[in-house]
Design a protein around this motif. Structure first.
Motif, PDB file in Angstrom:
ATOM      1  N   LEU A   1       0.830  -1.203   0.000  1.00 21.74           N
ATOM      2  CA  LEU A   1       0.000   0.000   0.000  1.00 21.74           C
ATOM      3  C   LEU A   1       0.870   1.260   0.000  1.00 21.74           C
ATOM      4  CD1 LEU A   1      -2.916  -0.840   2.470  1.00 21.74           C
ATOM      5  CD2 LEU A   1      -2.684  -1.366   0.054  1.00 21.74           C
ATOM      6  N   LEU A   2       1.960   1.230   0.738  1.00 22.96           N
ATOM      7  CA  LEU A   2       2.851   2.391   0.788  1.00 22.96           C
ATOM      8  C   LEU A   2       3.545   2.635  -0.548  1.00 22.96           C
ATOM      9  CD1 LEU A   2       4.542   1.923   4.289  1.00 22.96           C
ATOM     10  CD2 LEU A   2       2.880   3.678   3.646  1.00 22.96           C
ATOM     11  N   LEU A   3       3.836   1.553  -1.278  1.00 24.00           N
ATOM     12  CA  LEU A   3       4.577   1.670  -2.534  1.00 24.00           C
ATOM     13  C   LEU A   3       3.679   1.925  -3.741  1.00 24.00           C
ATOM     14  CD1 LEU A   3       7.175  -1.219  -2.109  1.00 24.00           C
ATOM     15  CD2 LEU A   3       7.575   1.234  -1.865  1.00 24.00           C
TER      16      LEU A   3
ATOM     17  N   SER B   1      -0.781   1.420  -9.405  1.00 24.03           N
ATOM     18  CA  SER B   1       0.175   0.502 -10.023  1.00 24.03           C
ATOM     19  C   SER B   1       1.455   0.499  -9.207  1.00 24.03           C
ATOM     20  CB  SER B   1       0.442   0.902 -11.479  1.00 24.03           C
ATOM     21  OG  SER B   1       1.007   2.206 -11.539  1.00 24.03           O
ATOM     22  N   TRP B   2       2.389  -0.382  -9.586  1.00 22.70           N
ATOM     23  CA  TRP B   2       3.635  -0.548  -8.838  1.00 22.70           C
ATOM     24  C   TRP B   2       4.805  -0.644  -9.808  1.00 22.70           C
ATOM     25  CZ3 TRP B   2      -1.056  -2.069  -7.292  1.00 22.70           C
ATOM     26  CH2 TRP B   2      -1.415  -1.839  -5.957  1.00 22.70           C
ATOM     27  N   ASN B   3       5.935  -0.098  -9.390  1.00 17.71           N
ATOM     28  CA  ASN B   3       7.143  -0.081 -10.217  1.00 17.71           C
ATOM     29  C   ASN B   3       7.954  -1.346  -9.949  1.00 17.71           C
ATOM     30  OD1 ASN B   3       9.157   0.740 -11.924  1.00 17.71           O
ATOM     31  ND2 ASN B   3      10.000   2.283 -10.552  1.00 17.71           N
ATOM     32  N   THR B   4       7.647  -2.412 -10.680  1.00 16.89           N
ATOM     33  CA  THR B   4       8.261  -3.712 -10.410  1.00 16.89           C
ATOM     34  C   THR B   4       9.557  -3.959 -11.169  1.00 16.89           C
ATOM     35  OG1 THR B   4       6.848  -4.720 -12.101  1.00 16.89           O
ATOM     36  CG2 THR B   4       6.058  -4.776  -9.836  1.00 16.89           C
TER      37      THR B   4
ATOM     38  N   HIS C   1       3.989   1.255 -15.782  1.00 17.06           N
ATOM     39  CA  HIS C   1       4.052   0.158 -14.824  1.00 17.06           C
ATOM     40  C   HIS C   1       3.321  -1.047 -15.395  1.00 17.06           C
ATOM     41  CE1 HIS C   1       4.790   3.033 -11.195  1.00 17.06           C
ATOM     42  NE2 HIS C   1       5.867   2.864 -11.944  1.00 17.06           N
ATOM     43  N   LEU C   2       3.911  -2.218 -15.184  1.00 17.70           N
ATOM     44  CA  LEU C   2       3.514  -3.407 -15.933  1.00 17.70           C
ATOM     45  C   LEU C   2       2.148  -3.949 -15.535  1.00 17.70           C
ATOM     46  CD1 LEU C   2       6.883  -5.356 -16.028  1.00 17.70           C
ATOM     47  CD2 LEU C   2       5.806  -4.084 -17.880  1.00 17.70           C
ATOM     48  N   LEU C   3       1.518  -4.592 -16.515  1.00 19.09           N
ATOM     49  CA  LEU C   3       0.313  -5.364 -16.310  1.00 19.09           C
ATOM     50  C   LEU C   3       0.732  -6.826 -16.151  1.00 19.09           C
ATOM     51  CD1 LEU C   3      -1.661  -3.868 -19.349  1.00 19.09           C
ATOM     52  CD2 LEU C   3      -1.318  -2.838 -17.088  1.00 19.09           C
ATOM     53  N   GLY C   4      -0.215  -7.684 -15.814  1.00 16.08           N
ATOM     54  CA  GLY C   4       0.082  -9.110 -15.828  1.00 16.08           C
ATOM     55  C   GLY C   4       0.240  -9.712 -14.449  1.00 16.08           C
ATOM     56  N   LEU C   5       0.332 -11.044 -14.424  1.00 11.03           N
ATOM     57  CA  LEU C   5       0.362 -11.775 -13.160  1.00 11.03           C
ATOM     58  C   LEU C   5       1.767 -11.859 -12.570  1.00 11.03           C
ATOM     59  CD1 LEU C   5      -1.589 -13.312 -11.279  1.00 11.03           C
ATOM     60  CD2 LEU C   5      -0.841 -15.411 -12.382  1.00 11.03           C
ATOM     61  N   ALA C   6       2.760 -12.179 -13.362  1.00  5.76           N
ATOM     62  CA  ALA C   6       4.090 -12.453 -12.813  1.00  5.76           C
ATOM     63  C   ALA C   6       4.787 -11.203 -12.304  1.00  5.76           C
ATOM     64  CB  ALA C   6       4.957 -13.138 -13.869  1.00  5.76           C
ATOM     65  N   HIS C   7       4.669 -10.099 -13.033  1.00  8.72           N
ATOM     66  CA  HIS C   7       5.412  -8.885 -12.680  1.00  8.72           C
ATOM     67  C   HIS C   7       4.534  -7.642 -12.564  1.00  8.72           C
ATOM     68  CE1 HIS C   7       9.178 -11.010 -13.232  1.00  8.72           C
ATOM     69  NE2 HIS C   7       8.809 -11.393 -14.432  1.00  8.72           N
TER      70      HIS C   7
ATOM     71  N   MET D   1      -8.389  -0.791  -6.999  1.00  9.53           N
ATOM     72  CA  MET D   1      -7.704   0.259  -7.749  1.00  9.53           C
ATOM     73  C   MET D   1      -6.670  -0.327  -8.713  1.00  9.53           C
ATOM     74  SD  MET D   1      -9.288   2.878  -6.824  1.00  9.53           S
ATOM     75  CE  MET D   1      -8.307   4.161  -7.606  1.00  9.53           C
ATOM     76  N   ALA D   2      -6.049  -1.440  -8.328  1.00  8.32           N
ATOM     77  CA  ALA D   2      -5.091  -2.102  -9.223  1.00  8.32           C
ATOM     78  C   ALA D   2      -5.800  -2.719 -10.421  1.00  8.32           C
ATOM     79  CB  ALA D   2      -4.315  -3.173  -8.456  1.00  8.32           C
ATOM     80  N   PHE D   3      -6.934  -3.363 -10.191  1.00 11.88           N
ATOM     81  CA  PHE D   3      -7.699  -3.923 -11.307  1.00 11.88           C
ATOM     82  C   PHE D   3      -8.169  -2.814 -12.256  1.00 11.88           C
ATOM     83  CE2 PHE D   3      -8.835  -7.743  -8.507  1.00 11.88           C
ATOM     84  CZ  PHE D   3      -7.973  -8.585  -9.184  1.00 11.88           C
ATOM     85  N   LEU D   4      -8.559  -1.663 -11.694  1.00 10.31           N
ATOM     86  CA  LEU D   4      -8.984  -0.531 -12.535  1.00 10.31           C
ATOM     87  C   LEU D   4      -7.836  -0.051 -13.426  1.00 10.31           C
ATOM     88  CD1 LEU D   4     -11.140   1.564 -10.036  1.00 10.31           C
ATOM     89  CD2 LEU D   4     -11.938   0.539 -12.167  1.00 10.31           C
ATOM     90  N   TYR D   5      -6.643   0.051 -12.850  1.00  8.05           N
ATOM     91  CA  TYR D   5      -5.479   0.458 -13.640  1.00  8.05           C
ATOM     92  C   TYR D   5      -5.265  -0.501 -14.803  1.00  8.05           C
ATOM     93  CZ  TYR D   5      -0.552   1.047 -14.938  1.00  8.05           C
ATOM     94  OH  TYR D   5       0.616   1.217 -15.653  1.00  8.05           O
ATOM     95  N   GLU D   6      -5.315  -1.787 -14.516  1.00 11.47           N
ATOM     96  CA  GLU D   6      -5.008  -2.778 -15.539  1.00 11.47           C
ATOM     97  C   GLU D   6      -6.049  -2.788 -16.656  1.00 11.47           C
ATOM     98  OE1 GLU D   6      -2.656  -6.675 -15.029  1.00 11.47           O
ATOM     99  OE2 GLU D   6      -4.697  -7.065 -14.370  1.00 11.47           O
ATOM    100  N   ASN D   7      -7.308  -2.678 -16.284  1.00  6.98           N
ATOM    101  CA  ASN D   7      -8.364  -2.772 -17.294  1.00  6.98           C
ATOM    102  C   ASN D   7      -8.430  -1.553 -18.202  1.00  6.98           C
ATOM    103  OD1 ASN D   7      -9.156  -5.334 -16.745  1.00  6.98           O
ATOM    104  ND2 ASN D   7     -11.084  -4.817 -15.766  1.00  6.98           N
ATOM    105  N   ARG D   8      -7.761  -0.475 -17.835  1.00  8.57           N
ATOM    106  CA  ARG D   8      -7.678   0.682 -18.738  1.00  8.57           C
ATOM    107  C   ARG D   8      -6.989   0.314 -20.044  1.00  8.57           C
ATOM    108  NH1 ARG D   8      -4.435   4.742 -15.150  1.00  8.57           N
ATOM    109  NH2 ARG D   8      -4.133   5.754 -17.174  1.00  8.57           N
ATOM    110  N   PHE D   9      -6.152  -0.711 -20.015  1.00 14.42           N
ATOM    111  CA  PHE D   9      -5.337  -1.056 -21.173  1.00 14.42           C
ATOM    112  C   PHE D   9      -5.909  -2.220 -21.980  1.00 14.42           C
ATOM    113  CE2 PHE D   9      -2.611   0.931 -18.039  1.00 14.42           C
ATOM    114  CZ  PHE D   9      -1.861   1.819 -18.782  1.00 14.42           C
ATOM    115  N   PHE D  10      -6.997  -2.802 -21.536  1.00 16.46           N
ATOM    116  CA  PHE D  10      -7.554  -3.963 -22.235  1.00 16.46           C
ATOM    117  C   PHE D  10      -7.936  -3.595 -23.668  1.00 16.46           C
ATOM    118  CE2 PHE D  10     -11.315  -6.540 -23.453  1.00 16.46           C
ATOM    119  CZ  PHE D  10     -10.688  -7.778 -23.490  1.00 16.46           C
TER     120      PHE D  10
END
Length: 685
Positions: free
Chosen positions: A195-197, A206-209, A217-223, A250-259
């Motif tokens: 949550l902090l990151l 999203s997160w900077n993986t 910031h990446l989509l997907g399961l592994a990274h 909020m993470a799912f919302l970020y990802e689905n913007r790119f579908f």
């Protein structure tokens, strides 16, 4: 009868459960025979990328990790022993896990990965304790986990492969296997750190993986966000805390913007060319190239694999639907399945390797699991057909299978090689076997009630997300218009469909339309927050941010009289008519005095700095590229009669220019001659 990919009827696969176990056993014997023994311990040789020039692989002794190490291979052999009772599998599983536990002691206390760290090794040991009837492995499992307590801030991986996102579901499962509360406590602490990151954008989190190697910031399961969202959802279910549920939404919302509906898939946002430069350590060459104007351009591309693309993202939605029963997740799951099915049939199947990570076996995990959740037996048939093709093409003669190594050569490991392919056949025979691609803690005890906005902390997290962008404006508006009320939220539904911050912005803009006669004051009070929102909402290119920072000159390297300055990429200027920061509590209105602001977006985060009139004048003079002499001229004209003599003016401008450059407000554009000289110095990019 089933339908083929082109809807032509054909005979169903005749591959039976016993055939699948037989195929796994053939693979298991190959793997067990390759073990390298040292006393009671054994490991294997794996294939890794050669660090030398060119693209080739080299043999390397496997480490202890689940992904491509001895714990993953030994877990597969243990599950095979459970189903066949064959001694070579028991011996290999025992020797492999003892090797992994021995080597794991050397891993750092921040090695949280499920596939790439201590958590995965501990999980394999705990599973093998039952399979091999060796309860002492439960003690060893906790011994490997214990150093992680209190070290959560050292987790650098974050993602499913190497960090918190993979560790959290495994730790929740380990809490039950070990009958200890501590693994759950570690999982919760890792969730707090996620949550902090989180990077909070208006449209999602999203997160900077993988820093420096992706357009966004990446989509997907592994990274990417799918894996992190799923871990937070599992944690919400385990703890009953709404803040984890809100972050997952909020993470799912970020990802689905790119579908992309055209291909029923989510894009791979990695910048392949830039990533190669970074991985190869060619930073200086890259720096010089960027300084002469080269900028990587990443074309939109899609990958269909567990690690990147619809097969892995679909698994995250499958689990989300399984936990919540929400139709939105079911629609995402169905779209992911549609995309994935094409990758395990026809030419795509024949061209693919069979690995779990980025091959056919991994892609089959989604339709295999979805068959149970969606009640669609056709999906399992597609997996059986892919398995039958693999068996007939590679398995019957006992040779090596095409693996996920660089050249497709055989490898014994779990995620890249034959242990994973064997696991795929075992899961076809027995879907209750846990998948290393999607842990599903407490699968038998799912309660879909209560995983919604009623969870304690959900509404508070939503309010904090809105205040992150509009807290200043809300406070000012409440003073200007005490009758102003916070607009209603979008129905309090889960999953969230409209991001709360986007909803709030629309409602605030709508309120302004009907706010006369105080609209000018309200608009002015809103201006800085509004500019920050708009800048944060604009598509930000992290590739550009990374290479810009890499290529940035030190101030001492710049000949200010030869270069051009321009307002930095992702910078904006704004001003307010009233000084809202100096509004006394007892005054009815703020002082009518202009205030100036510089907004900077760097890696998606937007900072706001109040600047003085003189600094604002300098910033305004470089909205387009400007020479130093042109900046001096613009400042002198703006000051009119108050301008000092040229020498005194330069003494004012130069240090202010340096200060603004060093905080990232300006970029430097090389003159044509300097660019040509630098271009000759660049050997290759």
């Amino acid at each position: 009868m089933i339908l083929s990919h082109d809807d032509e009827p054909r005979e169903s696969s005749d591959l039976k459960a016993s055939d699948c176990v037989h195929a796994a056993s053939r693979i298991g014997h190959r793997v067990a025979e390759q073990a390298r023994w040292r006393g009671d311990l054994c490991t294997w040789e794996i294939k890794v990328l050669d660090s030398g020039p060119g693209l080739s692989t080299v043999g390397k002794t496997a480490g202890p990790e689940l992904y491509q190490g001895s714990s993953g291979i030994s877990w597969f052999l243990g599950e095979l022993f459970e189903r066949t009772g064959e001694e070579p599998f028991r011996r290999g599983a025992t020797g492999g896990i003892l090797h992994a536990l021995d080597e794991a002691e050397n891993l750092p206390p921040g090695s949280f990965g499920f596939h790439g760290g201590r958590v995965g090794i501990a999980w394999a040991a705990a599973r093998l304790a039952r399979l091999l009837e060796r309860p002492e492995l439960l003690v060893s499992s906790w011994t490997i986990l214990e150093p992680l307590r209190g070290s959560e801030e050292q987790d650098q991986g974050i993602d499913v492969i190497s960090g918190a996102a993979g560790a959290i579901p495994a730790l929740l499962e380990l809490g039950e296997l070990l009958e200890r509360p501590e693994p759950g406590e570690i999982a919760r602490a890792l969730g707090d750190r996620l949550l902090l990151l989180a990077q909070q954008e208006p449209g999602g989190w999203s997160w900077n993986t993988l820093p420096g190697t992706s357009v966004r910031h990446l989509l997907g399961l592994a990274h990417g966000t799918a894996g992190i969202a799923l871990a937070l959802l599992e944690l919400a279910r385990a703890t009953g805390e709404g803040r984890f549920l809100f972050a997952a939404q909020m993470a799912f919302l970020y990802e689905n913007r790119f579908f992309d509906e055209r291909v029923s898939n989510w894009p791979d946002l990695r910048d392949q060319r830039l990533g190669e430069e970074v991985r190869s350590g060619r930073h200086e060459t890259l720096r010089q190239a960027v300084r002469i104007g080269w900028m990587p351009r990443c074309e939109t591309h899609f990958m269909t694999a567990w690690c990147h693309g619809s097969p892995g993202i679909g698994l995250s939605r499958l689990r989300a639907y399984e936990l919540t029963g929400q139709e939105r997740y079911r629609r995402d799951l169905r779209a992911a399945v549609d995309s994935t099915l094409g990758s395990i049939r026809g030419d795509e199947l024949r061209a693919a390797n069979f690995s779990l990570c980025h091959g056919t076996a991994g892609n089959c995990e989604l339709p295999l699991a979805a068959c149970q959740v969606l009640g669609d037996p056709v999906l399992r048939e597609a997996c059986l057909e892919a398995a039958q093709y693999g068996w007939e093409t590679f398995g019957k003669d006992g040779g090596g299978w095409p693996c996920g190594t660089l050249t497709g050569e055989a490898d014994p490991s779990l995620l890249i090689g034959e242990a994973g392919i064997g696991t795929y056949f075992l899961r076809l025979a027995d879907p209750s076997l846990p998948s290393p691609l999607l842990l599903r803690p407490n699968l038998a005890r799912i309660d879909r009630e209560g995983l919604g906005p009623e969870l304690p902390g959900f509404e508070e997290s939503l309010r904090q997300a809105e205040e992150f962008f509009f807290g200043t404006t809300a406070g000012l508006w409440s003073r200007l218009r005490p009758d102003w009320k916070i607009p209603p939220e979008p129905g309090g539904e889960v999953p969230l469909v409209v991001p709360p911050v986007v909803h709030r912005y629309r409602e605030m803009c709508r309120f302004l339309e009907h706010a006369a006669p105080s609209s000018k004051l309200l608009e002015d009070a809103f201006r800085v927050d509004q500019e920050r929102y708009l800048l944060a909402s604009a598509e930000s290119d992290f590739t550009h941010d990374f290479v810009r920072a890499l290529a940035r000159f030190r101030w001492q390297e710049i000949d200010v009289r030869q270069v051009r300055f321009r307002l930095a990429f992702g910078a904006a200027l704004t001003e307010t008519r009233w000084d809202w920061q100096s509004w006394p509590a007892e005054a009815s209105e703020p002082p009518e005095e202009e205030a100036y602001f510089l907004l900077l977006r760097q890696s998606g985060q937007v900072s706001v700095r109040r600047v003085g009139p003189f600094a604002f004048l300098l910033l305004d003079s470089v909205r387009g590229p400007a020479l130093y002499s042109e900046i001096l001229e613009a400042v002198s004209e703006a000051l009119e009669g108050a301008a000092p003599d040229p020498e005194a003016l330069e003494a004012q401008v130069l240090p202010q220019l340096q200060q603004l450059y060093e905080i990232g407000a300006f970029d430097v554009v090389l003159p044509e001659q300097g660019a040509k000289e630098m271009e000759r110095a660049v050997v290759s990019v």
